[in-house]
Motif scaffolding. Structure first.
Motif, PDB file in Angstrom:
ATOM      1  N   ASP A 187       0.809  -1.225   0.000  1.00 59.48           N
ATOM      2  CA  ASP A 187       0.000   0.000   0.000  1.00 59.48           C
ATOM      3  C   ASP A 187       0.837   1.267   0.000  1.00 59.48           C
ATOM      4  O   ASP A 187       0.317   2.374   0.115  1.00 59.48           O
ATOM      5  CB  ASP A 187      -0.945   0.004   1.199  1.00 59.48           C
ATOM      6  N   GLY A 188       2.172   1.119  -0.126  1.00 65.21           N
ATOM      7  CA  GLY A 188       3.048   2.286  -0.159  1.00 65.21           C
ATOM      8  C   GLY A 188       3.620   2.677   1.190  1.00 65.21           C
ATOM      9  O   GLY A 188       4.498   3.538   1.271  1.00 65.21           O
ATOM     10  N   SER A 189       3.113   2.076   2.255  1.00 62.85           N
ATOM     11  CA  SER A 189       3.666   2.354   3.587  1.00 62.85           C
ATOM     12  C   SER A 189       4.910   1.496   3.820  1.00 62.85           C
ATOM     13  O   SER A 189       5.314   0.711   2.962  1.00 62.85           O
ATOM     14  CB  SER A 189       2.621   2.075   4.662  1.00 62.85           C
ATOM     15  N   MET A 190       5.523   1.670   4.984  1.00 67.32           N
ATOM     16  CA  MET A 190       6.762   0.955   5.268  1.00 67.32           C
ATOM     17  C   MET A 190       6.811   0.579   6.744  1.00 67.32           C
ATOM     18  O   MET A 190       6.420   1.372   7.608  1.00 67.32           O
ATOM     19  CB  MET A 190       7.950   1.847   4.907  1.00 67.32           C
ATOM     20  N   ILE A 191       7.254  -0.621   7.045  1.00 66.59           N
ATOM     21  CA  ILE A 191       7.449  -1.024   8.440  1.00 66.59           C
ATOM     22  C   ILE A 191       8.828  -0.536   8.869  1.00 66.59           C
ATOM     23  O   ILE A 191       9.839  -0.892   8.243  1.00 66.59           O
ATOM     24  CB  ILE A 191       7.333  -2.548   8.599  1.00 66.59           C
ATOM     25  N   PRO A 192       8.916   0.275   9.915  1.00 65.27           N
ATOM     26  CA  PRO A 192      10.197   0.854  10.308  1.00 65.27           C
ATOM     27  C   PRO A 192      11.205  -0.217  10.740  1.00 65.27           C
ATOM     28  O   PRO A 192      10.827  -1.217  11.367  1.00 65.27           O
ATOM     29  CB  PRO A 192       9.830   1.760  11.501  1.00 65.27           C
ATOM     30  N   PRO A 193      12.478  -0.009  10.433  1.00 66.62           N
ATOM     31  CA  PRO A 193      13.494  -0.989  10.818  1.00 66.62           C
ATOM     32  C   PRO A 193      13.629  -1.166  12.327  1.00 66.62           C
ATOM     33  O   PRO A 193      13.992  -2.247  12.786  1.00 66.62           O
ATOM     34  CB  PRO A 193      14.785  -0.438  10.199  1.00 66.62           C
ATOM     35  N   ASP A 194      13.311  -0.110  13.096  1.00 68.51           N
ATOM     36  CA  ASP A 194      13.420  -0.267  14.546  1.00 68.51           C
ATOM     37  C   ASP A 194      12.321  -1.163  15.110  1.00 68.51           C
ATOM     38  O   ASP A 194      12.340  -1.500  16.296  1.00 68.51           O
ATOM     39  CB  ASP A 194      13.421   1.093  15.253  1.00 68.51           C
ATOM     40  N   ARG A 195      11.385  -1.577  14.246  1.00 61.91           N
ATOM     41  CA  ARG A 195      10.374  -2.548  14.665  1.00 61.91           C
ATOM     42  C   ARG A 195      10.745  -3.963  14.230  1.00 61.91           C
ATOM     43  O   ARG A 195      10.627  -4.912  14.991  1.00 61.91           O
ATOM     44  CB  ARG A 195       9.001  -2.173  14.101  1.00 61.91           C
ATOM     45  N   PHE A 196      11.203  -4.123  12.981  1.00 60.80           N
ATOM     46  CA  PHE A 196      11.419  -5.499  12.522  1.00 60.80           C
ATOM     47  C   PHE A 196      12.823  -6.036  12.832  1.00 60.80           C
ATOM     48  O   PHE A 196      13.001  -7.242  12.955  1.00 60.80           O
ATOM     49  CB  PHE A 196      11.090  -5.657  11.035  1.00 60.80           C
ATOM     50  N   ILE A 197      13.808  -5.155  13.015  1.00 56.63           N
ATOM     51  CA  ILE A 197      15.152  -5.659  13.325  1.00 56.63           C
ATOM     52  C   ILE A 197      15.203  -6.321  14.707  1.00 56.63           C
ATOM     53  O   ILE A 197      15.760  -7.420  14.856  1.00 56.63           O
ATOM     54  CB  ILE A 197      16.204  -4.543  13.185  1.00 56.63           C
ATOM     55  N   PRO A 198      14.631  -5.714  15.766  1.00 54.96           N
ATOM     56  CA  PRO A 198      14.610  -6.414  17.064  1.00 54.96           C
ATOM     57  C   PRO A 198      13.890  -7.761  17.007  1.00 54.96           C
ATOM     58  O   PRO A 198      14.311  -8.719  17.662  1.00 54.96           O
ATOM     59  CB  PRO A 198      13.881  -5.428  17.987  1.00 54.96           C
TER      60      PRO A 198
END
Length: 411
Positions: A187-198
């Protein structure tokens, strides 16, 4: 500049200082200016207004309820209006309150010493991003995801590397990039890296994520090499991988597969990465240096053992955290710390990288202090590998202005 700011509240117990601030606001074209002589009066004013003002200017030293207590109460009541902190006290105290405001999740446009002047106030108000950019505005709901979705995203190459330029502070020439993991959604949004990296670190996926980004980055560097654009790439190395005996071999295989020199890859390690298993970590880092990789100590200054790490580890680069870079031109304590770190690094023959460069004042200070490379929004945001050569062609004037210490057009 002030079109988005249609109202402001000035909180100051000094009638003279308050009227001075009001006059400055009127000179800048603000029509709706509220006043409060103390914290209690400010809270009463906010309670009776149909809509909160766009910006608050808060004096710190007031009888009864001081400015610090007022800010804390605003946070407790969820009144997250952008703030300008003002005081005639020492800069160290003002800086401490600015840090407190950010820690409370509130937006601070500036932390200034009184008396305020027109250029200071104008610059602060220019940082106003409108209601949607503040905690008071509506927030876009972040997409939820689980471990299975993250694993599927890795397997399907949905997580991609973007590249933020690192530019020579003296010449304005791009020297390298930092590879940053990005997870865009349909949808053009993005999951922030500070959420998926941990999540990746906690569930055994960080190895796959790191090698995925490293593989993409090495492939991109190889493609740029073929087109005459020779850059280095910095890749973040999770502390989890400093306990992996196979990692050094895998990193070397990437170089061989893409026909790269080891001098084109720098592994970035945060200060706190070496606490858990020091022996294993030091062994891996030493072997990476034996292979010719660069090693960067990331976020320098945010931990308590920075100097000890410099003694223990064969670093080639020191990356200074944005908290010591952005705003240092206006804050004496930050300037002293920044200059000391750069002087030390230069004496140790380390490449120095300043991250979080957002204003021309930050940039000029880095030029004066002899920093090697700068990275931040003043130069460019992270972009895809295909976009970077296009950005370079379109922004030669931008980089030339930086070399000359001039304010460039918006990148």
């Amino acid at each position: 500049m002030t079109q988005q700011i249609d109202s402001i509240l000035i909180v100051d117990d000094s009638a003279v200082q308050r009227q001075h601030s009001v006059a400055l606001c009127r000179e800048l074209g603000l029509g709706c200016i509220y006043e409060a002589a103390n914290g209690v009066e400010a809270l009463e004013t906010l309670a009776h207004l149909p809509f909160p003002p766009r910006v608050l200017v808060i004096d710190l030293e007031m009888p009864g309820m001081d400015g610090v207590e007022l800010i804390q109460l605003l946070a407790q009541r969820n009144l997250h209006v952008p703030l300008i902190v003002a005081s005639s006290r020492e800069s160290a105290l003002i800086s401490s309150v600015e840090t407190m405001v950010r820690a409370l999740g509130m937006q601070v446009l500036a932390a200034l010493q009184k008396p305020l002047n027109l250029p200071q106030l104008a610059a602060a108000l220019q940082r106003y991003g409108g209601p949607a950019a503040t905690a008071a505005g509506p927030r876009r709901k972040e997409a939820e995801f689980g471990v299975a979705q993250l694993q599927a995203a890795l397997e399907q190459d949905q997580i991609v590397a973007h590249y933020q330029p690192k530019v020579d502070v003296r010449t304005g020439v791009i020297k390298g990039v930092e590879a940053l993991a990005r997870w865009p959604l349909a949808d053009g949004s993005m999951i922030p890296p500070d959420r998926f990296i941990p999540v990746a670190e906690q569930h055994g996926l960080i190895h796959a994520l790191t090698m995925k980004i490293a593989g993409q980055a090495c492939g991109q560097i190889a493609r740029w090499n073929k087109h005459g654009l020779r850059l280095s790439v910095a890749i973040n190395l999770s502390p989890v991988l400093l306990d992996s005996p196979d990692f050094v071999g895998e990193a070397a295989e990437l170089l061989e597969h893409h026909a790269l020199g080891s001098d084109q890859v720098v592994w970035e390690i945060t200060e706190s990465s070496l606490v858990a298993n020091l022996g294993a970590a030091l062994g891996i880092l030493a072997r990476l240096r034996l292979k010719g990789f660069g090693l960067s100590i990331d976020d320098y200054g945010t931990g308590f053992s920075s100097m000890q790490q410099l003694v223990r580890i064969p670093f080639t680069e020191l990356k200074i955290d944005r908290s010591f870079v952005h705003g240092a031109a206006d804050r004496h304590h930050l300037r002293v710390i920044l200059q000391s770190a750069l002087d030390m690094a230069n004496r140790l023959s380390l490449v120095t990288v300043a991250e979080g460069v957002e204003t021309i004042e930050d940039w000029r200070l880095l030029q004066d202090f002899g920093c090697t490379l700068g990275q931040g929004y003043l130069i460019a945001k992270a972009m895809s590998g295909d976009e970077l050569p296009i950005w370079l062609r379109r922004h030669t004037q931008h980089l030339r202005a930086l070399r000359e210490g001039r304010m460039p057009s918006k990148p």
